[in-house]
Design an enzyme around this catalytic site. Sequence first.
Site, mmCIF file in Angstrom:
data_model
loop_
_atom_site.group_PDB
_atom_site.id
_atom_site.type_symbol
_atom_site.label_atom_id
_atom_site.label_comp_id
_atom_site.label_asym_id
_atom_site.label_seq_id
_atom_site.Cartn_x
_atom_site.Cartn_y
_atom_site.Cartn_z
ATOM 1 N N ASP A 1 75.191 -6.903 -25.292
ATOM 2 C CA ASP A 1 76.041 -6.506 -24.167
ATOM 3 C C ASP A 1 77.235 -7.456 -24.075
ATOM 4 O O ASP A 1 77.095 -8.625 -23.706
ATOM 5 C CB ASP A 1 75.220 -6.547 -22.879
ATOM 6 C CG ASP A 1 76.010 -6.135 -21.648
ATOM 7 O OD1 ASP A 1 77.180 -5.725 -21.789
ATOM 8 O OD2 ASP A 1 75.442 -6.227 -20.542
ATOM 9 N N HIS B 1 74.831 -1.971 -21.690
ATOM 10 C CA HIS B 1 75.115 -2.619 -20.409
ATOM 11 C C HIS B 1 74.386 -1.983 -19.236
ATOM 12 O O HIS B 1 74.331 -2.554 -18.158
ATOM 13 C CB HIS B 1 76.623 -2.588 -20.163
ATOM 14 C CG HIS B 1 77.055 -3.336 -18.941
ATOM 15 N ND1 HIS B 1 76.852 -4.689 -18.765
ATOM 16 C CD2 HIS B 1 77.685 -2.909 -17.802
ATOM 17 C CE1 HIS B 1 77.339 -5.076 -17.593
ATOM 18 N NE2 HIS B 1 77.849 -4.014 -16.991
ATOM 19 N N SER C 1 75.752 -6.453 -13.175
ATOM 20 C CA SER C 1 77.143 -6.526 -13.586
ATOM 21 C C SER C 1 77.996 -7.182 -12.490
ATOM 22 O O SER C 1 77.760 -8.328 -12.130
ATOM 23 C CB SER C 1 77.642 -5.122 -13.941
ATOM 24 O OG SER C 1 78.826 -5.175 -14.687
#
Length: 354
Positions: A269, A318, A212
Amino acid sequence: MKFGENWTDYQGGKNWEGLLDPLDENLRSEIIRYGHFVEAAYRSCDFDQSSPSYATCRYTKRKLLKETGFSDTGYRVTKYLTATSGIQLPGWAERGPPWMAVQSSWIGYVAVCQDREEISRLGRRDVVIALRGTATGLEWLENLRATLTPLSGSDSGSGSDTEPMVESGFLSLYTSSVGNRRSLQSMVREEIGRVLDKYGDEPLSFTFTGHSLGAALATLAAYDIKRSFVNSPLVTVISFAGPRAGNWRFRCGLEEQGTKVLRIVNSDDVITKVPGFAGWVQKLVEDTQWVYADVGCELRLSSRDSPDLNGISIATCHELKTYLHLVNGFVGSNCPFKATARKMILAECPIEKR
């Protein structure tokens, strides 16, 4: 042929040609192995907002990999990394809960392979730079600063048509320093320089990996290191659930300098689709400097292809553990998931949504 004899292929030397679909078993193992280094970064960070050590590392460098369950990597942690936000909070925010105003936080580490058997298996001495995702309030605020700004850090309005541009929040977390808090950029450069001085005569690789926000920062750091050390060895990014970090010129810059990026994406995602335009709108205008662009090669997975993940939430799509589970079971586009895939069991850890 032994793995070590063609290690550059697995590090992207040929842009992973013929290795992604179907997914090569050696590459699968490498992706999961690097994912574990990111997992160690998550498990090491103190996420307890009531703790006086909030947003710091819970372990010493010597014990980090052992305490997080990855003691058999053959690597030794050599450097802690922190990221500092350049956002100046208003007075009322600074008088709020202490966790809101944490300006500098532990975000990852550098680890150097030291085990001779592992070096022999890998075919080189590998250096891992592992970065976690968003945790603190200011990191969240930086995520929301989605305007593109030149890598030089100047006003985005002065960018030329050929200027690499990146998200201002990511750049702030990478380059900001406040008082005696050094920037993430300076720490990464210093450690890479030290490693090159010590091991530069050996076969060597630098592998930046993150999830991320950590994936975006890993990409920025890899670009910066390749630009700062022109004679550096192969630099590779293994990116999990990364948002778009820069414009088309940033993408071209990565390609021109030879930085290899493998972007692992879950189609379900939403974070991997931001910032920037989506769909056909992006394709029409992505040759302009003002639009975000995907970088590198892509391994595209989907939660819907896994029988173990039916009905999972947007947030779960995610999570790093979801990505590692999908990589573990992925076969190829014609048969996307192993019917008998072993479900990966990973300890729960605080995972951010961006």
